[in-house]
Design an enzyme around this catalytic site. Sequence first.
Site, short mmCIF file in Angstrom:
data_model
loop_
_atom_site.label_atom_id
_atom_site.label_comp_id
_atom_site.label_asym_id
_atom_site.label_seq_id
_atom_site.Cartn_x
_atom_site.Cartn_y
_atom_site.Cartn_z
N LYS A 117 0.91 -1.48 -0.20
CA LYS A 117 -0.25 0.18 0.52
C LYS A 117 0.97 0.93 0.09
CE LYS A 117 -3.30 -3.33 0.35
NZ LYS A 117 -4.07 -3.43 -1.22
N GLU A 201 -1.01 8.35 7.90
CA GLU A 201 -1.68 9.10 6.80
C GLU A 201 -2.28 9.80 8.06
OE1 GLU A 201 -2.53 7.34 3.44
OE2 GLU A 201 -4.27 6.72 4.43
N ARG A 293 -7.56 -6.95 -9.20
CA ARG A 293 -8.26 -7.89 -10.25
C ARG A 293 -9.64 -7.81 -9.93
NH1 ARG A 293 -8.67 -6.50 -4.30
NH2 ARG A 293 -11.05 -6.63 -4.10
#
Length: 483
Positions: A117, A201, A293
């Site tokens: 990520k 974050e 996906r």
Amino acid sequence: MKKISKVLIANRGEIALRIVRACKELEITSVAIFSEIDVEGLWVRKADECYPIMGDLIQAYLNYEVIISIAKKANCDAIHPGYGFLSENADFARACEENGIIFIGPKPEHIALFGDKMASKVAMKKVGVPVLEGTDEPVEDKNEAKKIAAQIGFPIIIKAAFGGGGRGMRIVRAEKEFDSMFESATNEALKYFGNGQVFIEKYVENPRHIEIQIIADKYGNVVHLGERDCSIQRRHQKVIEISPSPRLNDNTRKELYRISTKAMFKLGYESVGTVEFLVDDNDNIYFIEMNTRVQVEHPVTEITSGVDIIQRMIEIAEGDKIKFLQEEIVFRGYAIEFRINAENPQKGFMPSTGTIKTYLTPNGPGVRLDSCAYTGYKVPANYDSMIGKLIVWALDWNGAVRKAKRALDEFVLEGFPTNIQLHREIVRDEDFIAGKFTTNYLDKKMDLFTLHAKDHLLEEEQKIASIMKLLDNIKAKNLKVKH
Ligand code: MV4
């Protein structure tokens, strides 16, 4: 000659059946696999060939050596991974290619990049995508991490670098909570993902979750198929997905399309994929992650864009060019998907299992049901609780909501608790109808829902009884009925 004439489907349930259907329409031979508990699966019956995988029930769909050896024995040219299981496993994609089998999905390096990520945020930032302020490199030292958090300013969020589904995620509202949150996030990340790396974050309060569907071929053609609003979720499990987002500002929408397609072009992405964003109250947009996906909620996009995502995904994998231009995609109407789960919303959404006793499915114009269920179907306790998806479509938002009411009211599924009644109440909620929902919608609304379903079957039985009485009456009086 086509490169793909036989596909092994490395999945189960409704998505396996969805892929069987795509193969049939492309005149490709389909091969199902199944665990010992899935012998009676609809995808097993509908596929052209099927192979059992003995032993552990979950492992059956994860054991890639066994799956690849079946694919080779059965002479498959390609493997479709569906969603979940092996779909985002870069090693599996690589192993397929090494064994001369086409992996129907993105390149292994893109699966690996977006599985990280933090690395994906860095890569997306480089190609002009807005991201949230935060750490670009793993921070192992707690005190250093705390300093960075303070610089960003609380609230912040700690996320597992290789995470998903909210695991290893902690919202930190004040500095004094930081230490314990950092430790528990790291431990959870290690436990669930085998890697304790976390990043930090800025936290966005009550965002909308908007995602852009991308389709890209091997020749640099990148097309978006619009957005989905997936804000209605519970504990990071999506419950309802909508396309297009009913209250998204048109400039924001266009910006999301522009940056997503540009980024995927610059990164050389191939196959289908979804770029996920958070959208705040002021319509600021922030990339959070990329799904490499096909997703559960792809049908809403298929319906509004007219593109068969699974078929095109297979064609792209065999080297076809995308046959349409962006301008040729004409978005029409609104589609809403309701995930039908074997669970009890009145008991904390506890998963339920059992056999379907009565199954009367909604149908008619503007209704699609992607499901593996049937009368007599046994829901196994070993897999996730989603047993199908009801998708409705209409030309405008209010029409789609009315369509949803009608279709959900038609649905009779007896044998165990489901979330159908919850859906019936959501589509009658004024904020839902007004398109006012963010990621905290369900948490806020659950108390308002009674979840008492009226008994449709009883109602129908009573109606039939009264009709019988009427008929008896007519007979008794020996009345002649003229037609
Ligand atoms: C966030 C956030 C707020 N701020 N990141 C949840 C799962 C993962 N995909 C990312 N998630 C969030 N990340 C920042 N900086 C809020 C969420 C979030 C969320 C995101 C999408 C859909 C539903 C959600 C529910 C709760 C929190």
